[in-house]
Structures are given as structure tokens and as C-alpha cells.
Design a protein around this motif. Structure first.
Motif, PDB file in Angstrom:
ATOM      1  N   ARG A 102      35.971  36.417  40.767  1.00  9.68           N
ATOM      2  CA  ARG A 102      34.796  35.780  41.388  1.00  9.68           C
ATOM      3  C   ARG A 102      33.540  36.394  40.794  1.00  9.68           C
ATOM      4  O   ARG A 102      33.618  37.302  39.988  1.00  9.68           O
ATOM      5  CB  ARG A 102      34.797  36.054  42.901  1.00  9.68           C
ATOM      6  CG  ARG A 102      36.013  35.535  43.612  1.00  9.68           C
ATOM      7  CD  ARG A 102      35.816  35.618  45.111  1.00  9.68           C
ATOM      8  NE  ARG A 102      36.202  36.939  45.648  1.00  9.68           N
ATOM      9  CZ  ARG A 102      35.994  37.305  46.906  1.00  9.68           C
ATOM     10  NH1 ARG A 102      35.380  36.486  47.747  1.00  9.68           N
ATOM     11  NH2 ARG A 102      36.375  38.495  47.334  1.00  9.68           N
ATOM     12  N   PHE A 103      32.418  35.904  41.184  1.00 16.52           N
ATOM     13  CA  PHE A 103      31.104  36.470  40.822  1.00 16.52           C
ATOM     14  C   PHE A 103      30.808  36.421  39.313  1.00 16.52           C
ATOM     15  O   PHE A 103      29.972  37.150  38.815  1.00 16.52           O
ATOM     16  CB  PHE A 103      30.963  37.919  41.323  1.00 16.52           C
ATOM     17  CG  PHE A 103      31.427  38.093  42.732  1.00 16.52           C
ATOM     18  CD1 PHE A 103      30.704  37.528  43.781  1.00 16.52           C
ATOM     19  CD2 PHE A 103      32.596  38.784  43.019  1.00 16.52           C
ATOM     20  CE1 PHE A 103      31.134  37.670  45.078  1.00 16.52           C
ATOM     21  CE2 PHE A 103      33.029  38.926  44.331  1.00 16.52           C
ATOM     22  CZ  PHE A 103      32.296  38.367  45.357  1.00 16.52           C
ATOM     23  N   ASP A 124      38.398  43.230  45.647  1.00 21.83           N
ATOM     24  CA  ASP A 124      39.238  42.487  44.700  1.00 21.83           C
ATOM     25  C   ASP A 124      39.809  43.417  43.638  1.00 21.83           C
ATOM     26  O   ASP A 124      40.978  43.329  43.267  1.00 21.83           O
ATOM     27  CB  ASP A 124      38.401  41.407  43.970  1.00 21.83           C
ATOM     28  CG  ASP A 124      38.161  40.179  44.851  1.00 21.83           C
ATOM     29  OD1 ASP A 124      38.679  40.155  45.981  1.00 21.83           O
ATOM     30  OD2 ASP A 124      37.464  39.253  44.387  1.00 21.83           O
ATOM     31  N   ILE A 125      38.954  44.302  43.140  1.00 20.50           N
ATOM     32  CA  ILE A 125      39.364  45.217  42.070  1.00 20.50           C
ATOM     33  C   ILE A 125      40.500  46.123  42.543  1.00 20.50           C
ATOM     34  O   ILE A 125      41.497  46.311  41.839  1.00 20.50           O
ATOM     35  CB  ILE A 125      38.142  46.033  41.585  1.00 20.50           C
ATOM     36  CG1 ILE A 125      37.315  45.163  40.636  1.00 20.50           C
ATOM     37  CG2 ILE A 125      38.559  47.337  40.909  1.00 20.50           C
ATOM     38  CD1 ILE A 125      35.991  45.761  40.226  1.00 20.50           C
ATOM     39  N   HIS A 133      41.522  45.144  29.302  1.00 20.74           N
ATOM     40  CA  HIS A 133      41.958  44.335  30.435  1.00 20.74           C
ATOM     41  C   HIS A 133      40.874  44.361  31.525  1.00 20.74           C
ATOM     42  O   HIS A 133      40.508  45.428  32.006  1.00 20.74           O
ATOM     43  CB  HIS A 133      43.276  44.877  30.977  1.00 20.74           C
ATOM     44  CG  HIS A 133      43.766  44.137  32.169  1.00 20.74           C
ATOM     45  ND1 HIS A 133      44.357  42.899  32.068  1.00 20.74           N
ATOM     46  CD2 HIS A 133      43.713  44.420  33.489  1.00 20.74           C
ATOM     47  CE1 HIS A 133      44.658  42.460  33.281  1.00 20.74           C
ATOM     48  NE2 HIS A 133      44.284  43.373  34.160  1.00 20.74           N
ATOM     49  N   LEU A 134      40.387  43.185  31.907  1.00 24.99           N
ATOM     50  CA  LEU A 134      39.302  43.114  32.893  1.00 24.99           C
ATOM     51  C   LEU A 134      39.863  43.270  34.306  1.00 24.99           C
ATOM     52  O   LEU A 134      40.644  42.449  34.768  1.00 24.99           O
ATOM     53  CB  LEU A 134      38.568  41.777  32.766  1.00 24.99           C
ATOM     54  CG  LEU A 134      37.430  41.553  33.770  1.00 24.99           C
ATOM     55  CD1 LEU A 134      36.238  42.436  33.447  1.00 24.99           C
ATOM     56  CD2 LEU A 134      37.011  40.087  33.794  1.00 24.99           C
ATOM     57  N   LEU A 135      39.436  44.329  34.981  1.00 27.91           N
ATOM     58  CA  LEU A 135      39.876  44.532  36.363  1.00 27.91           C
ATOM     59  C   LEU A 135      38.936  43.816  37.336  1.00 27.91           C
ATOM     60  O   LEU A 135      39.350  43.412  38.411  1.00 27.91           O
ATOM     61  CB  LEU A 135      39.925  46.028  36.667  1.00 27.91           C
ATOM     62  CG  LEU A 135      40.845  46.485  37.787  1.00 27.91           C
ATOM     63  CD1 LEU A 135      42.255  45.969  37.594  1.00 27.91           C
ATOM     64  CD2 LEU A 135      40.867  47.994  37.878  1.00 27.91           C
ATOM     65  N   GLY A 136      37.676  43.667  36.937  1.00 30.25           N
ATOM     66  CA  GLY A 136      36.775  42.934  37.809  1.00 30.25           C
ATOM     67  C   GLY A 136      35.327  43.033  37.387  1.00 30.25           C
ATOM     68  O   GLY A 136      34.955  43.879  36.581  1.00 30.25           O
ATOM     69  N   VAL A 137      34.527  42.138  37.947  1.00 27.91           N
ATOM     70  CA  VAL A 137      33.091  42.091  37.677  1.00 27.91           C
ATOM     71  C   VAL A 137      32.351  42.357  38.981  1.00 27.91           C
ATOM     72  O   VAL A 137      32.660  41.750  40.007  1.00 27.91           O
ATOM     73  CB  VAL A 137      32.694  40.698  37.128  1.00 27.91           C
ATOM     74  CG1 VAL A 137      31.191  40.578  36.999  1.00 27.91           C
ATOM     75  CG2 VAL A 137      33.374  40.441  35.788  1.00 27.91           C
ATOM     76  N   ILE A 138      31.414  43.301  38.957  1.00 29.38           N
ATOM     77  CA  ILE A 138      30.592  43.580  40.135  1.00 29.38           C
ATOM     78  C   ILE A 138      29.218  42.976  39.881  1.00 29.38           C
ATOM     79  O   ILE A 138      28.535  43.369  38.931  1.00 29.38           O
ATOM     80  CB  ILE A 138      30.416  45.101  40.359  1.00 29.38           C
ATOM     81  CG1 ILE A 138      31.750  45.852  40.246  1.00 29.38           C
ATOM     82  CG2 ILE A 138      29.731  45.379  41.696  1.00 29.38           C
ATOM     83  CD1 ILE A 138      32.764  45.495  41.268  1.00 29.38           C
TER      84      ILE A 138
END
Lengths: 269, 88
Positions: A253-254, A240-241, A205-210
Motif C-alpha cells: 500500500r501507500f 504491514d512490514i 527484496h522490498l519489505l515495504g514503503v513508509i
């Protein structure tokens, strides 16, 4: 009920400590009492990233050995009074940690804190094992790069078989993917694994991209977690994360390359 | 440099190679991860027993463990030496 989060990766240098500092600060800023623990005995660095290196008196190992109380060793963060740091020992070796000792300290912290963030050392040895053993949630920090993805997969195998939850046949650790040092431009050029590529392989599960960002080095230079740099892309990505982890619905985003033709023409790097 | 990059978008990047290599590697490592830890020892001891009777090489034996929903299969494969080259 307190939750224990391990920030892990297997591979070194992918951004575990940066991530631990950022999400611990983010959770505390959201009003949750949070402790962040450095498990890298002998090579501590969380204190530097958090900017409290000159306030370390007692450490994790002192508390385990009964040479100091937990309250003596915990350092209150200078930016947020709901955040506390438990530094690792710099002079002992990794065998100074014991499963029993770590378990006792975590139990004590759980009485007082909402979130306990465990910053894992690289590798799969004792420190890394103890950092993940008691976890409820795992943030798997991965770079879009072959060795990092492979090591993350190895770490997932360890989380699924060697943790306390696995050994006691409880509900497994919840695993989340944090893709760091991401460069949308290079993905667009086909030079870098995309978010989808990494998810195809790891199925997490993707929590976020930095995104790859100058602000991360700026933040560590000054000893302030990058999430406090609210104008920066990396700071916003970490915010966001934290929000997503707490159940808010925020679009990713990003991930896409937003720079136009002129942005590419004049980009510095 | 960045101006040149802009005209090379159509070039096939190395990311697809990376993905393919990773998919193969990760699948292989996952399958061996679920294997029981006694497999290498079992393989070594089986080889010793067989060698009492037949002169076979180190790689003449392969032990595979497979698992699906209903059953676990242990597959042992022994390649016997060619009859003509037999030497006892």
C-alpha cells in the motif's frame, strides 16, 4: 531459533531509529519476545523514541564491562511486556564497544529472545560495523533520494563482505529494502525516485514503503513507536512490514497517489 | 501553489536525472569495490619503476582489474611520452 535483525542505512536521518522502534514493537505485539538494542554509543536516541529515557539506569557498555548484568540494563517497555530495550551509553565513545563483548551479549540474548533488533548508528565506523556484524537479516532503510540510495548500496557491499556470515562463508545475510519518507504525489510529478527506480538500482527484496507522514513526528514527540498509531498511514505501513517479514502475504500500500483532484487542490503541503 | 502544480504534470521531473546519475555511479562504485586492495599500491610502485627509465607523468599508467566467471585479468596500461618531446 532467535534471529538478529540489523536496521541500517549508511546515511543518517533516514529513519533507522523510527524503524527499529516500530518493528521491534510490531514483532513483540505479534507475540514474539523481542529486544531492541541501541548501537549509537555517545548519541543514543532509541530511549527517547521508545519513551523510556527516564528509566535508563545501566546501558550496553555497562553490561560489556561487567558493571551491570544484562537483566539490570534491559528496560521492559511500558506498552508491551514482551519488548525490552537495551540503551546505548551516552557518556562513552564508540570505542567502548568490542566485537567480543557485543558477541557475548547477543549470545546471551539469543537464549531468551526470539528477535533481537540492532539499531545501527549512521556511518560505516565501529558502531555501525558491530551492529551489522552478527546479523541474520538486514533491513536497509532508504529514502528515495540520491545520497541515501548511494549510501545504502555501499552498506550492501559491507554486509556482503564484512559480516560474520561472510567471514565464516555461511549463508549470506538476508537483505530487505524499506523505503521511507515516500511521497507518491511527488513520484507522480516526476520529482522523486519511484519504488521501481530504487529497486532497479539496489535490486533488493522490498519489505515495504513508509509514506512521508505527520504521524512519525507526532509519535517521536510523545515517545510512542509510530506502529502503535494504528490509524496512521505510517503505523499501518510498519504493521504491514512486520507481517510480511513474518511470512504473511500482504499487498503493498501507500505506493500510489490516491488523492484526487480536490485532494491536490486543497492539500496543505 | 498546488493548483499550479496540477497543470505542470507534463513537465519532465528531476527524478529521471537522479536515476541516471545513480545508475552510473553505483555501477562504477560496485566495480571498484571488488578490486583487490593492493591495486593503488601496485600502481604507485610500478610507476616508480618505470620512472627510473622513462620520464612519464603521474597519469601515464592505469591499472585495471577485471573479473568474470572464469578468470581474473589485471590490465596495466602505460602511455609512453611522444618521441619528439622526450627529455632525459
Amino acid at each position: 531459533m532467535a534471529r538478529i535483525i540489523v536496521v541500517t542505512s549508511g546515511k543518517g536521518g533516514v529513519g533507522k531509529t523510527t524503524t527499529s522502534a516500530a518493528i521491534a514493537m510490531g514483532l513483540a505485539k505479534k507475540g514474539h519476545k523481542t529486544a531492541v538494542i541501541d548501537f549509537d554509543v555517545g548519541l543514543r536516541n532509541l530511549d527517547l523514541i521508545m519513551g523510556c529515557e527516564r528509566r535508563v539506569v545501566y546501558d550496553f557498555v555497562n553490561v560489556i564491562n561487567g558493571e551491570a548484568t544484562l537483566n539490570q540494563a534491559l528496560i521492559r517497555d511500558k506498552n508491551c511486556n514482551l519488548l525490552y530495550i537495551l540503551p546505548a551509553s551516552q557518556t562513552r565513545d564508540k570505542d567502548a564497544l568490542s566485537q567480543e563483548g557485543v558477541g557475548k551479549i547477543l549470545e546471551e540474548l539469543k537464549k531468551d529472545f526470539k528477535y533481537i533488533v540492532c539499531d545501527s548508528p549512521a556511518g560505516i565506523e565501529k558502531g555501525a560495523h558491530l551492529a551489522m556484524y552478527f546479523a541474520d537479516d538486514a533491513f536497509v532503510v532508504t529514502n528515495p533520494e540520491v545520497s541515501s540510495v548511494r549510501d545504502s548500496d555501499r552498506m550492501l557491499g559491507i554486509l556482503a563482505s564484512k559480516s560474520r556470515r561472510a567471514e565464516h562463508n555461511e549463508e549470506p545475510i538476508k537483505e530487505y529494502l524499506l523505503l521511507t519518507r515516500y511521497s507518491p504525489e511527488r513520484v507522480k510529478l516526476g520529482e522523486m525516485l519511484s519504488v521501481d527506480d530504487v529497486q532497479d538500482i539496489l535490486s533488493l527484496h522490498l519489505l515495504g514503503v513508509i509514506p512521508e507522514s505527520k504521524s512519525v513526528l507526532n509519535a517521536s514527540n510523545s515517545g510512542t513507536p509510530v506502529i502503535l498509531d494504528e490509524k496512521s498511514d505510517a503505523g499501518q505501513a510498519y504493521a504491514d512490514i512486520v507481517a510480511r517479514y513474518l511470512g504473511e502475504n500482504r499487498p503493498h500500500r501507500f505506493i500510489d497517489d490516491k488523492k484526487g483532484f480536490f485532494g491536490k487542490l486543497f492539500r496543505s503541503k | 501553489m498546488s493548483l499550479l502544480d496540477y497543470f505542470r504534470i507534463s513537465k519532465v521531473g528531476s527524478a529521471s536525472v537522479a536515476k541516471e546519475r545513480l545508475q552510473i555511479l553505483v555501477a562504477h562504485e560496485r566495480s571498484s569495490r571488488n578490486q583487490p586492495s593492493y591495486l593503488p599500491q601496485l600502481q604507485k610502485e610500478l610507476l616508480e619503476v618505470i620512472r627510473k627509465y622513462i620520464n612519464v607523468g603521474q597519469d601515464a599508467i592505469s591499472v585495471n582489474f577485471e573479473q568474470d566467471e572464469n578468470q581474473e585479468t589485471l590490465e596495466v596500461n602505460i602511455v609512453l611520452p611522444d618521441i619528439n618531446t622526450k627529455n632525459t
